[in-house]
Design an enzyme around this catalytic site. Structure first.
Site, PDB file in Angstrom:
ATOM      1  N   SER A 198      42.610  47.020  39.341  1.00 37.09           N
ATOM      2  CA  SER A 198      43.734  48.156  39.894  1.00 37.09           C
ATOM      3  C   SER A 198      43.054  49.455  39.722  1.00 37.09           C
ATOM      4  CB  SER A 198      45.143  47.896  39.509  1.00 37.09           C
ATOM      5  OG  SER A 198      45.971  48.700  40.199  1.00 37.09           O
ATOM      6  N   ASP A 218      47.095  41.011  48.976  1.00 37.63           N
ATOM      7  CA  ASP A 218      47.512  42.328  48.060  1.00 37.63           C
ATOM      8  C   ASP A 218      48.896  42.688  48.670  1.00 37.63           C
ATOM      9  OD1 ASP A 218      47.884  44.395  46.301  1.00 37.63           O
ATOM     10  OD2 ASP A 218      45.743  44.444  45.870  1.00 37.63           O
ATOM     11  N   HIS A 244      48.464  41.187  44.335  1.00 37.71           N
ATOM     12  CA  HIS A 244      47.584  42.045  43.301  1.00 37.71           C
ATOM     13  C   HIS A 244      47.309  41.519  41.927  1.00 37.71           C
ATOM     14  CE1 HIS A 244      46.514  46.216  42.486  1.00 37.71           C
ATOM     15  NE2 HIS A 244      47.260  46.109  41.334  1.00 37.71           N
TER      16      HIS A 244
END
Length: 800
Positions: free
Chosen positions: A665, A738, A772
């Site tokens: 991330s 995601d 994610h």
């Protein structure tokens, strides 16, 4: 038509190397041994501290589970056939044991159980949970005394928006959310557009971030409404149901402490195509237990316009909840500045109380100069109210008299200053069965983590409301194991619940008496990662070139001879964090006594492959005074990385020509910048990142300015715009589905295309079905294989 022969050969070569048709791989045995393990149970304790519940789930999901048909609407991801979130995590085994005993009891579960929403009843004598199958969600209740399991409803609960069930205060009934019967429509019956999709703006300035899975068409609106509509009913243990409320778009329900009223919030139209469901209009109403309206207590408008700044909020009533220490009193907050943090205002928020049956006007009890940060109720004389302001990272705690409104400031501190954290006031069950601040003889008790420069020493303090003085009652002693305070069992007797762990001892719970120091085991979970037991682990403390103190946890392979100092390849895993001053940026929570828990989210696996690993390396980004952290983001990143490498190199353990960096991330974003703006690394691994900040133009991470405030900042902060400088091998990984705002899968795809066309040595891996965070066993094993192949080629066996 003729083609140049050389061009054709080039085209064939390019296409042949554009992608690999590769099946799922497994990593080498050194890594697989750690990755293919049985996940230890999650643990829940009954409110009376008499029972311990062990909840087991598979270590990973499967691709088949990720492949369940998913409907994406209004920011939700829905398993339409079952009426539950498609990202729900399920348990497949439940066990209970008396906290004071050793006998484990297996709770009988339905075949092929997919259990979630597990809750003890308020009287701690029952456990309710839902089970999900291909057709829906059903409610089950387990009686701890009789060891009997009852199926309370059919597979007809709706767990999409509203919680599937809610215990009543007497523990003999539950409020359930029932799914409406869906109308089956053929494709030909889908809504035919009667015109274009149109959105308008009335000229108000807003700061909306990017969101995923939004409504796009009138057909989406209809489907969202159908799926989230439910009715509410009371159900007893025989399965007998009593209607409470008819079909509507219910979001949440909560019972008053005395159990006589229910606060219900539901969604209203109009829906929006630019914000998720939680910004849609809502209506909150208090009902009696028969479903009769007592009072509509709140109504909010569609929130498509948000003022700039993290301290901005929505106008109108918000944070509406039952006051936990009163029979039926609502508390709520209202912004005095319209929710706009940019407006000058003497007071920002006002806290109100409103007594049932709500015939009198709400009573104001305190005004706050900063934004409301929460309240902890105690009694008619004492409560704690918190305020906060993001720009200064300031947090204040006030001792409030809820009756008179008088308040005293007791804490005023930097929210990021972990060394000065006073902890939190202990709460216990009150006469209503709800939780409020425990107060005895005008004193409360505070539990804290106890972070210091020397380590982590949890504590219990006694706070005197009259003198405003604190007395330390207990501090955990320094031993080879890390103690953490989980809960209080009996404050008068000095009995608390703690956990103990070490690098090789899995965290287990113990009952401890703080007066005698005696402990008694409550759980006994074994270490699932035995192959790491001889790995060397230490916390490394070092400084950046500007004096900021940094730290990271260093791992060396088992058997590594530190006297011979063989030069190892080094892997650094990190995540940048923003601070407003150097002092708090230099504070550390790194702890060598914590259990070593490898996961796909770090590089720890590779210590068994002959690498040195610096895990959770500190990467602070500091912006003091009027300077924002991102004003010097890249120089600080490079300085953090250089300091980390130098610190390990000074020990003589690593080959500085063979160092890799990685992150997930925002850590992926960091990795891309480091490879583009330094020559420190042989390779990098960037997972599920965002690389073009112009695609998140109204802020990202902790950045409050928008693209038009500072265009140069946004381009400088975008690795995409420095892709031509990136010549270091990089592995780009992203979940193909995601769901995180700002890290759309498109970010990695476009970045890869730029890097590839500019001649960078880059490989992109898209993991099917993953959001994610990654969940499927096949994907995670393949990810570990990809990372291992990449690191072996470009780092360990780097060509000189």
């Amino acid at each position: 038509m003729k083609y140049n022969f050389l061009f054709i050969l080039l085209l064939i070569f390019t296409l042949g190397h554009a992608q690999e048709n590769l099946s799922f791989q497994k990593p080498v045995q050194d890594i697989l041994t750690l990755a293919d393990y049985q996940r230890p149970p999650s643990i829940q304790m009954s409110s009376d501290k008499a029972w311990v519940l062990f909840m087991y789930r598979p270590t990973y999901k499967t691709l088949a589970e990720l492949g369940v048909e998913e409907t994406k609407l209004a920011g939700l991801r829905i398993n339409k056939s079952a009426a539950i979130s498609s990202t729900e995590t399920y348990f497949d085994r439940l066990q209970v044991k008396p906290a004071a005993g050793d006998a484990y009891i297996d709770i009988p579960l339905p075949e092929n159980a997919q259990v979630s929403n597990v809750q003890f009843s308020p009287d701690s004598k029952k456990i309710a949970f839902t089970n999900t199958d291909a057709t829906g969600v059903a409610l089950y209740v387990y009686q701890l005394d009789s060891k009997k399991l009852d199926k309370i409803t059919e597979y007809n609960l709706n767990a999409i928006l509203h919680q599937p069930f809610l215990w009543n205060r007497s523990s003999d009934k539950l409020l359930v959310s029932l799914r409406q019967r869906l109308v089956k429509r053929e494709p030909s019956e889908r809504v035919v557009a009667s015109g274009p999709i149109i959105s308008t703006s009335d000229g108000q300035v807003s700061q909306l971030r990017t969101y995923q899975d939004l409504l796009k068409t009138p057909d989406d609106e209809r489907e969202f409404e159908e799926l989230t509509t439910s009715s509410l009913a009371w159900v007893d243990f025989t399965g007998a149901q009593t209607k409470f409320l008819d079909n509507d778009l219910y979001m949440s329900s909560s019972l008053s402490p005395d159990g006589q009223y229910v606060l219900v919030t539901k969604l209203k139209r109009p829906f929006s195509y630019v914000v998720p469901y939680y910004s849609f209009p809502t209506e909150s109403t208090v009902y009696d237990l028969s479903g009769n309206v007592v009072k509509q207590v709140n109504a909010t408008d569609l929130m498509e316009v948000m003022p700039k700044g993290f301290s901005s909020t929505r106008p109108g009533k918000r944070s509406m909840n039952w006051r936990s220490d009163k029979p039926a009193t609502l508390s709520f907050v209202q912004a005095l500045d319209g929710g706009d943090a940019n407006k000058p205002a003497e007071f920002r928020d006002e806290l109100f109380l409103w007594d049932a049956p709500f015939t009198a006007a709400p009573k104001s009890i305190v005004k706050l100069a900063d934004r409301f940060g929460g309240v902890q109720w105690g009694n008619d004389e004492y409560a704690l109210v918190y305020s906060q302001w993001y720009d200064t990272r300031n947090i204040k705690t006030f001792l409030l008299n809820p009756t008179t409104g008088a308040s005293k400031l007791i804490h005023d501190r930097n929210s990021q200053d972990i060394y000065s954290d006073p902890g939190y006031a202990y709460s216990d069950k009150n006469q209503f069965g709800t939780y409020s601040m425990y107060i005895k003889n005008g004193k409360s008790y505070w539990l804290g983590s106890g972070y210091t420069k020397e380590g982590e020493f949890p504590f219990i303090d006694e706070f005197d409301f009259k003198t405003l003085k604190t007395k330390r009652l207990y501090t955990a002693k320094a031993t080879d194991k890390q103690e953490r305070i989980a809960s209080v069992i009996d404050m008068d007797k000095g009995n608390i619940l703690i956990s103990l762990q070490s690098p090789t001892d899995y965290p287990n719970y113990y009952e401890k008496n703080i007066k005698s120091g005696k402990t008694k085991p409550v759980t006994s979970i074994e270490n699932p990662f035995a192959s790491l037991k001889d790995v060397h682990k230490e916390v490394l403390n070092y400084k950046r070139n500007d004096g900021v103190e940094l730290s990271g946890t260093l791992y060396l392979p088992a058997g590594y001879d530190k006297t011979k100092k063989e030069k190892l390849p080094l892997l650094i895993w990190a995540y940048p964090r923003e601070y407003k001053d150097k002092a708090t940026a230099g504070q550390s929570t790194a702890n060598p006594k914590l259990f070593t828990f490898p996961s796909y989210g770090s590089f720890i696996y590779w210590v068994n492959r002959g690498y040195a690993v610096l895990d959770n390396a500190a990467f602070p980004i500091v912006g003091e005074g009027k300077t924002e952290p991102n004003d010097s983001f890249i120089p600080q990143l490079v300085a953090n990385a250089a300091a980390a490498i130098d610190a390990v190199d000074q020990l003589g353990y690593v080959d500085t020509a063979r160092v890799a960096v990685g992150g997930h991330s925002y850590g992926a974003f960091m990795t891309a910048h480091l490879l583009s703006n330094s020559n420190l690394f042989a390779a990098g691994i960037a997972r599920s990142g965002a690389y073009n900040r112009t695609l998140t133009p109204f802020g990202f991470q902790s950045e409050q300015r928008n693209l038009w405030d500072d265009p140069k900042l946004y381009t400088t902060m975008s690795p995409f715009f420095s892709a031509d400088k990136m010549k270091t091998p990089m592995l780009l990984v992203h979940g193909a589905a995601d769901n995180n705002p700002g890290t759309f899968t498109l970010q990695t795809e476009r970045y890869f295309q730029a890097l590839k066309n500019l001649g960078a040595p880059v490989r992109m891996v898209l993991l099917p079905g993953e959001s994610h965070g990654y969940a499927a066993k096949e994907n995670i094993f393949h990810l570990l294989w990809e990372q291992d192949q990449f690191l072996e080629k470009y780092v360990k066996n780097k060509k000189k």
